[in-house]
Design a protein around this motif. Structure first.
Motif, PDB file in Angstrom:
ATOM      1  N   GLN A  61       6.253  -1.402   9.665  1.00 44.50           N
ATOM      2  CA  GLN A  61       6.718  -1.565   8.278  1.00 44.50           C
ATOM      3  C   GLN A  61       6.127  -2.844   7.686  1.00 44.50           C
ATOM      4  O   GLN A  61       5.944  -3.832   8.390  1.00 44.50           O
ATOM      5  CB  GLN A  61       8.250  -1.651   8.230  1.00 44.50           C
ATOM      6  N   LEU A  62       5.860  -2.805   6.395  1.00 44.55           N
ATOM      7  CA  LEU A  62       5.360  -3.995   5.694  1.00 44.55           C
ATOM      8  C   LEU A  62       6.469  -4.579   4.827  1.00 44.55           C
ATOM      9  O   LEU A  62       7.354  -3.832   4.377  1.00 44.55           O
ATOM     10  CB  LEU A  62       4.185  -3.611   4.782  1.00 44.55           C
ATOM     11  N   PRO A  63       6.396  -5.884   4.566  1.00 45.14           N
ATOM     12  CA  PRO A  63       7.376  -6.430   3.624  1.00 45.14           C
ATOM     13  C   PRO A  63       7.152  -5.843   2.226  1.00 45.14           C
ATOM     14  O   PRO A  63       6.090  -5.285   1.939  1.00 45.14           O
ATOM     15  CB  PRO A  63       7.110  -7.934   3.652  1.00 45.14           C
ATOM     16  N   GLU A  64       8.150  -6.024   1.371  1.00 46.29           N
ATOM     17  CA  GLU A  64       8.198  -5.359   0.058  1.00 46.29           C
ATOM     18  C   GLU A  64       6.930  -5.555  -0.775  1.00 46.29           C
ATOM     19  O   GLU A  64       6.517  -4.664  -1.499  1.00 46.29           O
ATOM     20  CB  GLU A  64       9.406  -5.933  -0.684  1.00 46.29           C
ATOM     21  N   ASP A  65       6.297  -6.736  -0.690  1.00 51.05           N
ATOM     22  CA  ASP A  65       5.211  -7.040  -1.621  1.00 51.05           C
ATOM     23  C   ASP A  65       3.872  -7.334  -0.943  1.00 51.05           C
ATOM     24  O   ASP A  65       3.062  -8.100  -1.442  1.00 51.05           O
ATOM     25  CB  ASP A  65       5.614  -8.225  -2.499  1.00 51.05           C
ATOM     26  N   ALA A  66       3.608  -6.690   0.203  1.00 49.75           N
ATOM     27  CA  ALA A  66       2.312  -6.910   0.875  1.00 49.75           C
ATOM     28  C   ALA A  66       1.179  -6.221   0.110  1.00 49.75           C
ATOM     29  O   ALA A  66       0.056  -6.705   0.061  1.00 49.75           O
ATOM     30  CB  ALA A  66       2.379  -6.404   2.313  1.00 49.75           C
ATOM     31  N   LEU A  67       1.506  -5.056  -0.482  1.00 52.71           N
ATOM     32  CA  LEU A  67       0.545  -4.343  -1.327  1.00 52.71           C
ATOM     33  C   LEU A  67       1.166  -4.137  -2.704  1.00 52.71           C
ATOM     34  O   LEU A  67       2.351  -3.792  -2.804  1.00 52.71           O
ATOM     35  CB  LEU A  67       0.221  -2.953  -0.768  1.00 52.71           C
ATOM     36  N   VAL A  68       0.379  -4.342  -3.738  1.00 53.82           N
ATOM     37  CA  VAL A  68       0.866  -4.072  -5.095  1.00 53.82           C
ATOM     38  C   VAL A  68      -0.194  -3.226  -5.798  1.00 53.82           C
ATOM     39  O   VAL A  68      -1.377  -3.597  -5.819  1.00 53.82           O
ATOM     40  CB  VAL A  68       1.128  -5.382  -5.868  1.00 53.82           C
ATOM     41  N   ASN A  69       0.224  -2.098  -6.327  1.00 52.26           N
ATOM     42  CA  ASN A  69      -0.706  -1.153  -6.972  1.00 52.26           C
ATOM     43  C   ASN A  69      -1.884  -0.782  -6.069  1.00 52.26           C
ATOM     44  O   ASN A  69      -3.019  -0.652  -6.528  1.00 52.26           O
ATOM     45  CB  ASN A  69      -1.261  -1.718  -8.282  1.00 52.26           C
ATOM     46  N   GLY A  70      -1.613  -0.659  -4.792  1.00 55.13           N
ATOM     47  CA  GLY A  70      -2.666  -0.266  -3.850  1.00 55.13           C
ATOM     48  C   GLY A  70      -3.578  -1.413  -3.444  1.00 55.13           C
ATOM     49  O   GLY A  70      -4.500  -1.218  -2.654  1.00 55.13           O
ATOM     50  N   GLU A  71      -3.349  -2.603  -3.978  1.00 54.23           N
ATOM     51  CA  GLU A  71      -4.193  -3.743  -3.605  1.00 54.23           C
ATOM     52  C   GLU A  71      -3.462  -4.603  -2.579  1.00 54.23           C
ATOM     53  O   GLU A  71      -2.255  -4.842  -2.711  1.00 54.23           O
ATOM     54  CB  GLU A  71      -4.528  -4.592  -4.837  1.00 54.23           C
ATOM     55  N   ILE A  72      -4.212  -5.079  -1.586  1.00 53.16           N
ATOM     56  CA  ILE A  72      -3.601  -5.927  -0.557  1.00 53.16           C
ATOM     57  C   ILE A  72      -3.434  -7.322  -1.144  1.00 53.16           C
ATOM     58  O   ILE A  72      -4.419  -7.979  -1.485  1.00 53.16           O
ATOM     59  CB  ILE A  72      -4.485  -5.970   0.701  1.00 53.16           C
ATOM     60  N   VAL A  73      -2.201  -7.769  -1.290  1.00 50.34           N
ATOM     61  CA  VAL A  73      -1.985  -9.112  -1.828  1.00 50.34           C
ATOM     62  C   VAL A  73      -1.523 -10.090  -0.742  1.00 50.34           C
ATOM     63  O   VAL A  73      -1.486 -11.286  -0.973  1.00 50.34           O
ATOM     64  CB  VAL A  73      -0.999  -9.124  -3.028  1.00 50.34           C
ATOM     65  N   ASN A  74      -1.169  -9.538   0.425  1.00 51.29           N
ATOM     66  CA  ASN A  74      -0.820 -10.419   1.538  1.00 51.29           C
ATOM     67  C   ASN A  74      -1.665 -10.038   2.756  1.00 51.29           C
ATOM     68  O   ASN A  74      -1.204  -9.350   3.672  1.00 51.29           O
ATOM     69  CB  ASN A  74       0.682 -10.315   1.853  1.00 51.29           C
ATOM     70  N   PRO A  75      -2.949 -10.487   2.771  1.00 49.94           N
ATOM     71  CA  PRO A  75      -3.855 -10.042   3.836  1.00 49.94           C
ATOM     72  C   PRO A  75      -3.426 -10.499   5.227  1.00 49.94           C
ATOM     73  O   PRO A  75      -3.693  -9.792   6.209  1.00 49.94           O
ATOM     74  CB  PRO A  75      -5.208 -10.648   3.444  1.00 49.94           C
ATOM     75  N   ILE A  76      -2.740 -11.641   5.309  1.00 50.35           N
ATOM     76  CA  ILE A  76      -2.344 -12.133   6.644  1.00 50.35           C
ATOM     77  C   ILE A  76      -1.356 -11.159   7.279  1.00 50.35           C
ATOM     78  O   ILE A  76      -1.501 -10.763   8.443  1.00 50.35           O
ATOM     79  CB  ILE A  76      -1.740 -13.560   6.538  1.00 50.35           C
ATOM     80  N   VAL A  77      -0.376 -10.745   6.493  1.00 49.28           N
ATOM     81  CA  VAL A  77       0.626  -9.803   7.014  1.00 49.28           C
ATOM     82  C   VAL A  77      -0.041  -8.479   7.390  1.00 49.28           C
ATOM     83  O   VAL A  77       0.264  -7.884   8.438  1.00 49.28           O
ATOM     84  CB  VAL A  77       1.739  -9.573   5.952  1.00 49.28           C
ATOM     85  N   VAL A  78      -0.966  -8.020   6.545  1.00 48.45           N
ATOM     86  CA  VAL A  78      -1.618  -6.729   6.814  1.00 48.45           C
ATOM     87  C   VAL A  78      -2.433  -6.818   8.115  1.00 48.45           C
ATOM     88  O   VAL A  78      -2.327  -5.944   8.988  1.00 48.45           O
ATOM     89  CB  VAL A  78      -2.493  -6.294   5.606  1.00 48.45           C
ATOM     90  N   THR A  79      -3.221  -7.884   8.252  1.00 47.38           N
ATOM     91  CA  THR A  79      -4.026  -8.043   9.484  1.00 47.38           C
ATOM     92  C   THR A  79      -3.127  -8.123  10.714  1.00 47.38           C
ATOM     93  O   THR A  79      -3.367  -7.444  11.721  1.00 47.38           O
ATOM     94  CB  THR A  79      -4.905  -9.318   9.384  1.00 47.38           C
ATOM     95  N   ASP A  80      -2.069  -8.932  10.631  1.00 48.92           N
ATOM     96  CA  ASP A  80      -1.163  -9.068  11.781  1.00 48.92           C
ATOM     97  C   ASP A  80      -0.508  -7.724  12.123  1.00 48.92           C
ATOM     98  O   ASP A  80      -0.322  -7.399  13.300  1.00 48.92           O
ATOM     99  CB  ASP A  80      -0.060 -10.102  11.481  1.00 48.92           C
ATOM    100  N   SER A  81      -0.169  -6.959  11.091  1.00 48.78           N
ATOM    101  CA  SER A  81       0.488  -5.665  11.337  1.00 48.78           C
ATOM    102  C   SER A  81      -0.472  -4.700  12.018  1.00 48.78           C
ATOM    103  O   SER A  81      -0.066  -3.923  12.895  1.00 48.78           O
ATOM    104  CB  SER A  81       0.980  -5.048  10.024  1.00 48.78           C
ATOM    105  N   ILE A  82      -1.749  -4.732  11.612  1.00 45.98           N
ATOM    106  CA  ILE A  82      -2.729  -3.850  12.279  1.00 45.98           C
ATOM    107  C   ILE A  82      -2.881  -4.269  13.744  1.00 45.98           C
ATOM    108  O   ILE A  82      -2.917  -3.425  14.647  1.00 45.98           O
ATOM    109  CB  ILE A  82      -4.097  -3.873  11.551  1.00 45.98           C
ATOM    110  N   LYS A  83      -2.902  -5.586  13.982  1.00 42.20           N
ATOM    111  CA  LYS A  83      -3.013  -6.070  15.373  1.00 42.20           C
ATOM    112  C   LYS A  83      -1.815  -5.574  16.198  1.00 42.20           C
ATOM    113  O   LYS A  83      -1.963  -5.161  17.351  1.00 42.20           O
ATOM    114  CB  LYS A  83      -3.045  -7.604  15.401  1.00 42.20           C
ATOM    115  N   THR A  84      -0.631  -5.656  15.598  1.00 41.84           N
ATOM    116  CA  THR A  84       0.580  -5.194  16.299  1.00 41.84           C
ATOM    117  C   THR A  84       0.448  -3.714  16.661  1.00 41.84           C
ATOM    118  O   THR A  84       0.789  -3.291  17.772  1.00 41.84           O
ATOM    119  CB  THR A  84       1.823  -5.394  15.392  1.00 41.84           C
ATOM    120  N   LEU A  85      -0.079  -2.937  15.692  1.00 40.64           N
ATOM    121  CA  LEU A  85      -0.234  -1.496  15.927  1.00 40.64           C
ATOM    122  C   LEU A  85      -1.221  -1.211  17.056  1.00 40.64           C
ATOM    123  O   LEU A  85      -0.998  -0.306  17.867  1.00 40.64           O
ATOM    124  CB  LEU A  85      -0.786  -0.835  14.660  1.00 40.64           C
ATOM    125  N   ILE A  86      -2.307  -1.975  17.076  1.00 42.28           N
ATOM    126  CA  ILE A  86      -3.329  -1.782  18.118  1.00 42.28           C
ATOM    127  C   ILE A  86      -2.693  -1.977  19.496  1.00 42.28           C
ATOM    128  O   ILE A  86      -2.920  -1.202  20.424  1.00 42.28           O
ATOM    129  CB  ILE A  86      -4.516  -2.768  17.918  1.00 42.28           C
TER     130      ILE A  86
END
Ligand SMILES: Nc1ncnc2c1ncn2[C@@H]1O[C@H](COP(=O)(O)OP(=O)(O)OP(=O)(O)O)[C@@H](O)[C@H]1O
Ligand SMILES: [Mg+2]
Length: 370
Positions: A61-86
């Motif tokens: 799950q991502l926090p409420e405002d990691a993406l806005v209108n399909g744009e990544i606005v919190n790249p650190i959270v997104v990268t960390d989340s992908i690492k967690t998934l891997i």
């Protein structure tokens, strides 16, 4: 310099065979990565005879405002989340097929006329510049040819996205240690999934509708062609926001209450009423798209709707859409053709993830297409 970085960092939107062979030769599995507004999903499939088998599915799950209108606005959270998934699914195959979406994405069906195929790209990009609401220097474009007739007319789908938006996706994925070999669109992932799971019927068209957290994506498919696509800013979060407002709750509490409201009759009346209102809004938007498709397209009439995405899990929503739109409506099942090991995945688990896993499975299938 710009061209150099484009080639290195930005894979083509659409696969071509040599690319695919290059990327996946020798690889036993295909991987789909879907970065959504509410969560990131990763799917790994393994070839099993003529079809594919589910190997792993993971979601963070991502926090409420990691993406806005399909744009990544919190790249650190997104990268960390992908690492967690891997780590979660112990992914070894780093070549992934992913998708971009959002309001800066433009998908347009075009017909262009050129004497030689070699002139096609220049002509398409030149004509596309007339439509684009962005400065062409800020945009990455690609296209997929649908058909070319003898009178030199080529029917195609143009895709354009802001370079900065695409760069953000690529950077997050690469920083997490993955290689984004194909960048696709959710619309085409839905079409892929549909074609892999449902028999082709050339006399009818289907409207496939992904209801995510913040967006509703519609793709009308007829005879293997995505005739018309549309993205609207309706999603499961609209219901969360209504619950928040009406019951005076936080986002998290409203989200928990919404998801807890199951088909076992436990839905509080207040929430049922909100679902009804929201469902009718969704249906009105779907109806507008169907009317537009019917009025302007060459495809067969829409015979039925196939819903997917986490938002399609909202209790009672599918029925409200069916009744209001007036067309048979089903939930999409990606496991019609994707097999699985019953000792690893229970029926209950698969039923739970089916709608959320649709797009990542569709992306993985694209990676494995021949
Ligand atoms: N059991 C459930 N009941 C109701 N809603 C649900 C349920 N499970 C998930 N949802 C909702 O589905 C949405 C998430 O769906 P999905 O994962 O398809 O969206 P996303 O890909 O993150 O978002 P988007 O595609 O809009 O960027 C959320 O709004 C979530 O609250
Ligand atoms: Mg999504």
């Amino acid at each position: 310099m710009a061209g150099e970085s484009l080639v290195r960092k930005i894979p083509k939107f659409f696969q071509n065979i040599s690319n695919i062979l290059d990327s996946f030769l020798g690889s036993q599995t295909v991987v789909g990565l879907s970065i959504g507004t509410s969560s990131i999903k990763l799917v790994e499939l393994k070839r099993s005879g003529k079809t594919w088998k589910l190997l792993h599915f993971g979601i963070v799950q991502l926090p409420e405002d990691a993406l806005v209108n399909g744009e990544i606005v919190n790249p650190i959270v997104v990268t960390d989340s992908i690492k967690t998934l891997i780590q979660q699914i112990k992914l070894k195959n780093k070549n992934v097929c992913t998708a971009i979406s959002g309001t800066s994405l433009i998908v347009k069906r075009m017909t262009v006329e050129v004497p030689n195929k070699s002139e096609l790209q220049d002509q398409v990009f030149w004509e596309a510049e007339q439509y684009l609401p962005f400065d062409v220097a800020e945009v990455v474009m690609d296209f997929q040819v649908l058909s070319r007739s003898k009178d030199r007319k080529t029917d195609l789908i143009l895709v354009a996205v802001k370079r900065s938006v695409l760069d953000n996706y690529m950077t997050c994925i690469e920083d997490a240690g993955l290689k984004p070999k194909i960048v696709d669109l959710d619309f085409f992932a839905l079409q892929n999934l549909y074609e892999a799971n449902y028999p082709l019927n050339a006399s009818e068209a289907v409207a496939i509708i992904d209801i995510g957290a913040s967006a509703m994506k519609l793709v009308f498919v007829h005879a293997g062609v995505p005739i018309f696509t549309k993205e609207s800013s309706f999603g499961g979060r609209n219901l969360t926001a209504e619950i928040q407002k009406n019951l005076n709750l936080s986002f998290i509490d409203a989200e928990t209450l919404k998801i807890g409201a199951g088909p076992d009759g436990s839905t509080p009346q207040e929430i049922s009423d909100l679902v009804h209102l929201m469902g009718e809004n969704f249906a009105a938007e779907i109806k507008r798209a169907i009317d537009f498709y019917n009025a302007s397209s060459v495809g067969a009439p829409v015979a039925y709707l196939l819903l997917t995405g986490g938002g399609a899990k909202i209790s009672g929503l599918s029925k409200i859409i069916e009744d209001t739109v007036g067309l048979p409506t089903q939930l999409m099942n990606p496991f019609n053709s994707i097999s699985y090991d019953p000792s690893v995945f229970t029926q209950e688990y698969l039923a739970n993830i089916a709608l959320i896993a649709s797009i990542p499975i569709g992306l993985a299938l694209r990676a494995g297409a021949k």
